[in-house]
Scaffold this motif. Structure first.
Motif: not given
Length: 144
Positions: A49-73
């Protein structure tokens, strides 16, 4: 099941709209729908959002993984009533997955809704905000 169905629908809608934008607009092109108020402007946002943390794809992808792991747990603890709660969880998951797909595919997120006074955003962003807002509303209404 509501959460996963909602997540699936949000992801498909998000990716479909982004596909349309990418196949019918040039990068950087802007189309005024309401001149100086609302445009469609095709950009690739390398950050959040607002372009913060540009080019930190692995960080954002890790958040997606954490969200899905938390959901399944936690999925068995997600209340089915009121219906908006599991739907809100699905909105958050679907929006995160939609933007995650972009990051894997093109190294940034396709954004296009441009209100000129706000950073450009997309369908996934709308559902992430709606989901988080409804989850917060649920906890506010059901707090002791």
């Amino acid at each position: 099941m509501t959460a996963l169905l909602t997540a699936f629908c949000v992801t498909v809608l998000d990716q479909l709209v982004k596909w349309i934008v990418q196949n019918h607009m040039e990068l950087g092109e802007t189309i005024p729908l309401i001149k100086n108020v609302f445009h469609l402007t095709y950009i690739i946002n390398p950050g959040a959002a607002f372009g913060i943390l540009p080019h930190q794809d692995w960080f954002f992808l890790a958040i997606v993984v954490v969200l899905f792991v938390a959901f399944f747990l936690m999925r068995k603890k997600i209340p089915e009533k009121p219906l908006y709660f599991p739907a809100a969880v699905g909105m958050l998951l679907g929006g995160a997955l939609g933007n995650g797909i972009d990051r894997v595919r093109i190294g940034g997120v396709v954004d296009f809704f441009d209100f000129r006074i706000w950073p450009i955003f997309n369908v996934a962003d709308i559902f992430i905000c709606l989901g988080v807002g409804l989850i917060a509303f649920y906890f506010w209404r059901h707090s002791s």
